[in-house]
Design an enzyme around this catalytic site. Structure first.
Site, short mmCIF file in Angstrom:
data_model
loop_
_atom_site.label_atom_id
_atom_site.label_comp_id
_atom_site.label_asym_id
_atom_site.label_seq_id
_atom_site.Cartn_x
_atom_site.Cartn_y
_atom_site.Cartn_z
N HIS A 14 0.88 -1.19 0.00
CA HIS A 14 0.00 0.00 0.00
C HIS A 14 0.91 1.23 0.00
CE1 HIS A 14 -3.81 2.13 1.49
NE2 HIS A 14 -2.91 3.10 1.26
N HIS A 16 1.60 5.37 -1.68
CA HIS A 16 1.23 6.56 -2.47
C HIS A 16 2.49 7.15 -3.07
CE1 HIS A 16 -2.90 6.74 -0.85
NE2 HIS A 16 -2.32 6.21 0.22
N LYS A 100 -9.07 -0.37 -5.76
CA LYS A 100 -9.15 0.29 -4.45
C LYS A 100 -10.53 0.90 -4.24
CE LYS A 100 -7.84 2.11 -0.57
NZ LYS A 100 -6.73 2.95 -0.21
N HIS A 137 -10.46 0.85 1.96
CA HIS A 137 -10.25 1.84 3.03
C HIS A 137 -11.44 1.67 3.98
CE1 HIS A 137 -8.77 5.82 4.61
NE2 HIS A 137 -9.94 5.68 5.21
N HIS A 175 -4.56 -0.74 5.91
CA HIS A 175 -4.09 0.01 7.08
C HIS A 175 -5.01 -0.10 8.29
CE1 HIS A 175 -6.80 2.78 5.15
NE2 HIS A 175 -5.92 3.28 4.32
N ASP A 248 1.42 2.63 3.53
CA ASP A 248 0.60 3.83 3.34
C ASP A 248 1.47 5.08 3.42
OD1 ASP A 248 -1.67 5.26 2.77
OD2 ASP A 248 -2.44 5.27 4.82
O1 DOR Z 1 -3.26 9.34 5.79
C1 DOR Z 1 -3.63 9.05 4.67
N1 DOR Z 1 -3.11 9.62 3.56
N2 DOR Z 1 -4.62 8.14 4.54
C2 DOR Z 1 -5.18 7.86 3.35
O2 DOR Z 1 -6.07 7.05 3.31
C3 DOR Z 1 -4.76 8.61 2.14
C4 DOR Z 1 -3.40 9.12 2.27
C5 DOR Z 1 -3.07 10.14 1.21
O3 DOR Z 1 -3.32 9.88 0.02
O4 DOR Z 1 -2.52 11.19 1.54
ZN ZN Z 2 -3.35 5.07 1.58
#
Ligand code: DOR
Ligand code: ZN
Length: 346
Positions: A14, A16, A100, A137, A175, A248
């Protein structure tokens, strides 16, 4: 005393990576230690078609350092308009590994997510049929539900009904942050997995709120009470194949974190492996680090574990930067509030 451990190269289930200048700055941080990662699709606009996932994949590959063997595993962002046939085609073409589900309004860039879960039923049925996992999520967004209860309520009101209505659907609870999440995941059988982040093994809600507000510890789902953190540590270090690493790691510029309404996300890509080794050592479970970071995830996704290995060496506290510079501004690296002694030596 053990001072060296060698494990299969880890994967991050997971992650970003964003886009543009931010992507170029953060992709090497993950590629340094990880072989593969499930890439979150919550760009603006979100990644909703196979063609968009393929184009995003190309941008990620272009952002990697020369000679990197890192493989991004792409996902689609589920909307109420997602077409089951298009999704199945993208999966059959190998463009995507998972889909997702963001409840609309739950977190960063989730406005196009799902508000009416009945509308995505045909897509979920198609996913069960073709064996495409759904990454969820797990938070309700109802304003009358306390933010600290959102995960437990989602499990009861949304997740469990979806799973009962869609036999065969493979689901990853993303998460997880609560003992209810741990309990539900551990009883869900082989079709249910759960990712746990690095930061939720380290912080509880006091770290965000006591002694002054700490925006860099604010993420979603928000960290809960200490008893929940301890349940997550037990789950992560248990060796139970249900649980695997999904960091995450979610970079936001400091300018966007330090606002009256700051963004949610902890950026842990840089020091995750050192933090995890420290946590597993504290729990007397260094021998199970590999299961969590490198074996359980591939097993759930039906992929082989990586053939390559990394070695972690214990020594003087590891130096890592407080922040990384990006073309969009600085991003603060997660502070685990403890010295880290395990250094990754490839
Ligand atoms: O803390 C987070 N940041 N939780 C999420 O679900 C998304 C993520 C983000 O994309 O910044
Ligand atoms: Zn995330």
């Amino acid at each position: 005393m053990t001072d060296t451990i060698t494990i299969r190269t880890p994967d991050d289930w997971h992650l970003h990576l964003r886009d543009g200048a931010m992507l170029r700055a953060v992709a090497p941080e993950t590629a340094r230690h990880f072989a593969r990662a499930i890439i979150m699709p919550n760009l603006v606009p979100p990644v909703v078609t196979g063609a968009e996932a393929a184009a995003y994949r190309e941008r990620i590959m272009a952002a990697l350092p020369e000679g990197s063997g890192f493989t991004p595993l792409m996902t689609l962002y589920l909307t109420e308009d997602t077409d089951p046939t298009d999704l199945a085609q993208a999966h059959a073409d190998g463009l995507i590994t998972a889909v997702k589900l963001y409840p609309a309004g739950a977190t960063t860039n989730s406005a196009s997510g799902v508000a009416n879960f009945d509308k995505v039923r045909p897509v979920l049925e198609k996913m069960a049929e073709i064996g495409c996992p759904l990454c969820v999520h797990c938070e309700v967004v109802d304003s009358d539900i306390d933010i600290f209860d959102r995960e437990a309520v989602f499990i009861e009101r949304v997740l469990d009904p979806i799973r009962r209505a869609t036999p065969g659907l493979r689901v990853v609870m993303e998460h997880i942050t609560t003992m209810q999440g741990v309990e539900y995941a551990s009883e869900g059988g082989p079709e249910l997995g759960a990712t746990i982040t690095t930061h939720h093994l380290v912080i509880n809600r006091n770290h965000i709120l006591a002694g002054g507000i700490k925006p860099h510890y604010y993420c979603l789902p928000v960290a809960k009470r200490e008893e929940h953190r301890l349940a997550l540590r037990r789950a992560a270090t248990s060796g139970d194949p249900t649980f695997f690493l999904g960091t995450d790691s979610a970079p936001h510029t400091d300018a966007n974190k330090l606002l009256p309404c700051g963004c949610a996300g902890c950026f842990t890509a840089t020091n995750t492996m050192s933090i995890l080794a420290e946590v597993f050592e504290q729990e007397g479970a260094l021998d199970r680090l590999e299961s969590f970071t490198s074996l359980n995830g591939p097993k759930f996704y039906g992929l082989a574990a990586n053939e390559s290995t990394i070695t972690l060496i214990k020594g003087d506290p590891v130096a890592y930067p407080d922040l990384i510079e990006t073309g969009d501004g600085s991003v603060t690296v997660f502070d685990p509030m403890m010295p880290l002694h395990w250094k990754v030596a490839r």
